[in-house]
Motif scaffolding. Sequence first.
Motif, PDB file in Angstrom:
ATOM      1  N   GLY A 104       0.771  -1.239   0.000  1.00  0.00           N
ATOM      2  CA  GLY A 104       0.000   0.000   0.000  1.00  0.00           C
ATOM      3  C   GLY A 104       0.797   1.282   0.000  1.00  0.00           C
ATOM      4  O   GLY A 104       0.298   2.308   0.450  1.00  0.00           O
ATOM      5  N   THR A 105       2.039   1.235  -0.526  1.00  0.00           N
ATOM      6  CA  THR A 105       2.838   2.464  -0.580  1.00  0.00           C
ATOM      7  C   THR A 105       3.216   2.878  -2.002  1.00  0.00           C
ATOM      8  O   THR A 105       3.660   4.007  -2.203  1.00  0.00           O
ATOM      9  N   GLU A 106       3.061   2.000  -2.969  1.00  0.00           N
ATOM     10  CA  GLU A 106       3.380   2.319  -4.368  1.00  0.00           C
ATOM     11  C   GLU A 106       2.180   1.977  -5.237  1.00  0.00           C
ATOM     12  O   GLU A 106       1.605   0.897  -5.120  1.00  0.00           O
ATOM     13  N   PHE A 107       1.817   2.903  -6.131  1.00  0.00           N
ATOM     14  CA  PHE A 107       0.589   2.756  -6.905  1.00  0.00           C
ATOM     15  C   PHE A 107       0.814   3.055  -8.381  1.00  0.00           C
ATOM     16  O   PHE A 107       1.668   3.864  -8.732  1.00  0.00           O
ATOM     17  N   PHE A 108      -0.035   2.433  -9.206  1.00  0.00           N
ATOM     18  CA  PHE A 108      -0.063   2.708 -10.645  1.00  0.00           C
ATOM     19  C   PHE A 108      -1.518   2.728 -11.079  1.00  0.00           C
ATOM     20  O   PHE A 108      -2.283   1.812 -10.753  1.00  0.00           O
ATOM     21  N   VAL A 109      -1.893   3.794 -11.783  1.00  0.00           N
ATOM     22  CA  VAL A 109      -3.231   3.897 -12.353  1.00  0.00           C
ATOM     23  C   VAL A 109      -3.067   4.165 -13.848  1.00  0.00           C
ATOM     24  O   VAL A 109      -2.643   5.253 -14.241  1.00  0.00           O
ATOM     25  N   PRO A 110      -3.379   3.162 -14.681  1.00  0.00           N
ATOM     26  CA  PRO A 110      -3.296   3.387 -16.123  1.00  0.00           C
ATOM     27  C   PRO A 110      -4.492   4.212 -16.597  1.00  0.00           C
ATOM     28  O   PRO A 110      -5.587   4.112 -16.039  1.00  0.00           O
ATOM     29  N   ASN A 111      -4.279   5.023 -17.578  1.00  0.00           N
ATOM     30  CA  ASN A 111      -5.351   5.818 -18.181  1.00  0.00           C
ATOM     31  C   ASN A 111      -6.138   6.616 -17.146  1.00  0.00           C
ATOM     32  O   ASN A 111      -7.366   6.671 -17.181  1.00  0.00           O
ATOM     33  N   ALA A 112      -5.425   7.235 -16.228  1.00  0.00           N
ATOM     34  CA  ALA A 112      -6.073   8.031 -15.181  1.00  0.00           C
ATOM     35  C   ALA A 112      -6.680   9.292 -15.785  1.00  0.00           C
ATOM     36  O   ALA A 112      -6.023  10.020 -16.522  1.00  0.00           O
ATOM     37  N   MET A 113      -7.930   9.520 -15.459  1.00  0.00           N
ATOM     38  CA  MET A 113      -8.611  10.731 -15.902  1.00  0.00           C
ATOM     39  C   MET A 113      -8.265  11.853 -14.915  1.00  0.00           C
ATOM     40  O   MET A 113      -7.837  11.597 -13.794  1.00  0.00           O
ATOM     41  N   GLU A 114      -8.490  13.098 -15.329  1.00  0.00           N
ATOM     42  CA  GLU A 114      -8.209  14.237 -14.452  1.00  0.00           C
ATOM     43  C   GLU A 114      -8.966  14.127 -13.127  1.00  0.00           C
ATOM     44  O   GLU A 114      -8.437  14.461 -12.069  1.00  0.00           O
ATOM     45  N   LYS A 115     -10.208  13.619 -13.171  1.00  0.00           N
ATOM     46  CA  LYS A 115     -10.991  13.439 -11.946  1.00  0.00           C
ATOM     47  C   LYS A 115     -10.307  12.425 -11.019  1.00  0.00           C
ATOM     48  O   LYS A 115     -10.249  12.632  -9.802  1.00  0.00           O
ATOM     49  N   ASP A 116      -9.784  11.328 -11.582  1.00  0.00           N
ATOM     50  CA  ASP A 116      -9.062  10.330 -10.784  1.00  0.00           C
ATOM     51  C   ASP A 116      -7.855  10.964 -10.098  1.00  0.00           C
ATOM     52  O   ASP A 116      -7.624  10.760  -8.905  1.00  0.00           O
ATOM     53  N   ILE A 117      -7.095  11.727 -10.874  1.00  0.00           N
ATOM     54  CA  ILE A 117      -5.882  12.360 -10.352  1.00  0.00           C
ATOM     55  C   ILE A 117      -6.223  13.345  -9.237  1.00  0.00           C
ATOM     56  O   ILE A 117      -5.554  13.388  -8.203  1.00  0.00           O
ATOM     57  N   ALA A 118      -7.296  14.101  -9.421  1.00  0.00           N
ATOM     58  CA  ALA A 118      -7.715  15.060  -8.388  1.00  0.00           C
ATOM     59  C   ALA A 118      -8.104  14.341  -7.101  1.00  0.00           C
ATOM     60  O   ALA A 118      -7.728  14.773  -6.003  1.00  0.00           O
ATOM     61  N   ILE A 119      -8.825  13.233  -7.214  1.00  0.00           N
ATOM     62  CA  ILE A 119      -9.216  12.467  -6.023  1.00  0.00           C
ATOM     63  C   ILE A 119      -7.980  11.900  -5.337  1.00  0.00           C
ATOM     64  O   ILE A 119      -7.835  11.992  -4.114  1.00  0.00           O
ATOM     65  N   ILE A 120      -7.076  11.313  -6.111  1.00  0.00           N
ATOM     66  CA  ILE A 120      -5.851  10.738  -5.537  1.00  0.00           C
ATOM     67  C   ILE A 120      -5.068  11.797  -4.786  1.00  0.00           C
ATOM     68  O   ILE A 120      -4.655  11.595  -3.641  1.00  0.00           O
ATOM     69  N   LYS A 121      -4.868  12.953  -5.414  1.00  0.00           N
ATOM     70  CA  LYS A 121      -4.094  14.024  -4.778  1.00  0.00           C
ATOM     71  C   LYS A 121      -4.790  14.586  -3.546  1.00  0.00           C
ATOM     72  O   LYS A 121      -4.127  15.053  -2.623  1.00  0.00           O
ATOM     73  N   SER A 122      -6.106  14.508  -3.501  1.00  0.00           N
ATOM     74  CA  SER A 122      -6.832  15.052  -2.348  1.00  0.00           C
ATOM     75  C   SER A 122      -6.767  14.128  -1.126  1.00  0.00           C
ATOM     76  O   SER A 122      -6.996  14.589  -0.015  1.00  0.00           O
ATOM     77  N   VAL A 123      -6.458  12.841  -1.315  1.00  0.00           N
ATOM     78  CA  VAL A 123      -6.477  11.905  -0.181  1.00  0.00           C
ATOM     79  C   VAL A 123      -5.093  11.401   0.231  1.00  0.00           C
ATOM     80  O   VAL A 123      -4.951  10.833   1.308  1.00  0.00           O
ATOM     81  N   THR A 124      -4.093  11.615  -0.597  1.00  0.00           N
ATOM     82  CA  THR A 124      -2.744  11.144  -0.262  1.00  0.00           C
ATOM     83  C   THR A 124      -1.972  12.239   0.480  1.00  0.00           C
ATOM     84  O   THR A 124      -2.299  13.421   0.378  1.00  0.00           O
ATOM     85  N   PRO A 125      -0.935  11.841   1.237  1.00  0.00           N
ATOM     86  CA  PRO A 125      -0.129  12.851   1.940  1.00  0.00           C
ATOM     87  C   PRO A 125       0.468  13.866   0.964  1.00  0.00           C
ATOM     88  O   PRO A 125       0.765  13.535  -0.191  1.00  0.00           O
ATOM     89  N   THR A 126       0.672  15.096   1.424  1.00  0.00           N
ATOM     90  CA  THR A 126       1.185  16.156   0.559  1.00  0.00           C
ATOM     91  C   THR A 126       2.570  15.843   0.017  1.00  0.00           C
ATOM     92  O   THR A 126       2.948  16.319  -1.049  1.00  0.00           O
ATOM     93  N   GLU A 127       3.341  15.003   0.708  1.00  0.00           N
ATOM     94  CA  GLU A 127       4.695  14.652   0.270  1.00  0.00           C
ATOM     95  C   GLU A 127       4.716  13.526  -0.770  1.00  0.00           C
ATOM     96  O   GLU A 127       5.785  13.099  -1.207  1.00  0.00           O
ATOM     97  N   THR A 128       3.568  13.017  -1.158  1.00  0.00           N
ATOM     98  CA  THR A 128       3.472  11.926  -2.139  1.00  0.00           C
ATOM     99  C   THR A 128       4.112  12.365  -3.446  1.00  0.00           C
ATOM    100  O   THR A 128       3.889  13.490  -3.910  1.00  0.00           O
ATOM    101  N   SER A 129       4.898  11.488  -4.046  1.00  0.00           N
ATOM    102  CA  SER A 129       5.507  11.806  -5.340  1.00  0.00           C
ATOM    103  C   SER A 129       4.625  11.259  -6.464  1.00  0.00           C
ATOM    104  O   SER A 129       4.088  10.162  -6.373  1.00  0.00           O
ATOM    105  N   PHE A 130       4.483  12.067  -7.520  1.00  0.00           N
ATOM    106  CA  PHE A 130       3.637  11.723  -8.657  1.00  0.00           C
ATOM    107  C   PHE A 130       4.446  11.783  -9.936  1.00  0.00           C
ATOM    108  O   PHE A 130       5.263  12.685 -10.125  1.00  0.00           O
ATOM    109  N   ASN A 131       4.186  10.837 -10.811  1.00  0.00           N
ATOM    110  CA  ASN A 131       4.804  10.831 -12.134  1.00  0.00           C
ATOM    111  C   ASN A 131       3.722  10.486 -13.142  1.00  0.00           C
ATOM    112  O   ASN A 131       3.165   9.382 -13.097  1.00  0.00           O
ATOM    113  N   GLN A 132       3.408  11.421 -14.025  1.00  0.00           N
ATOM    114  CA  GLN A 132       2.425  11.209 -15.084  1.00  0.00           C
ATOM    115  C   GLN A 132       3.164  11.076 -16.403  1.00  0.00           C
ATOM    116  O   GLN A 132       4.103  11.823 -16.669  1.00  0.00           O
ATOM    117  N   TYR A 133       2.702  10.150 -17.206  1.00  0.00           N
ATOM    118  CA  TYR A 133       3.272  10.007 -18.555  1.00  0.00           C
ATOM    119  C   TYR A 133       2.229   9.524 -19.519  1.00  0.00           C
ATOM    120  O   TYR A 133       1.187   9.042 -19.135  1.00  0.00           O
TER     121      TYR A 133
END
Length: 151
Positions: free
Chosen positions: A122-151
Amino acid sequence: MENNLVFNIPSYTDDNSAFPKPVHRNYDYWVPLINHFLAKSDTIEIHCWNEEIDTIEEIKSLHIGTFEMFKEENITIFKGKKTSTLSDYLMNNNMNIFGEFKWFTVNFDKGMVPVFHSGHWGTEFFVPNAMEKDIAIIKSVTPTETSFNQY
């Protein structure tokens, strides 16, 4: 616009362990993430190391008819259709008696298409084909120090 998204919760390991734990020592992000991505999936896969006997036995005791178990050299894999029992288990029973996350890997699929991957307890995640809504939800619930990489 769809993006593949990898994100890592800031974590640490104790000196005598390889088990990563969130720096803030809680998994408050887990239930909102699972709740969001369970709604998009129909299949659940859980991986446990073979020595995690208590967790393996616990999953087997759920008696979910569509859930198959595969034992490999070092890992036990459970895979099957999403059920309310299994969904409830993932959301409400995610810690072992030592206060550690129970599952090495949790994957959600829709048909044969991956929807969500949680790795390294539960510390490393991958979401394929993430929509902007998915990304917004993820960022709203994860710690502020969470690292994100979009490609």
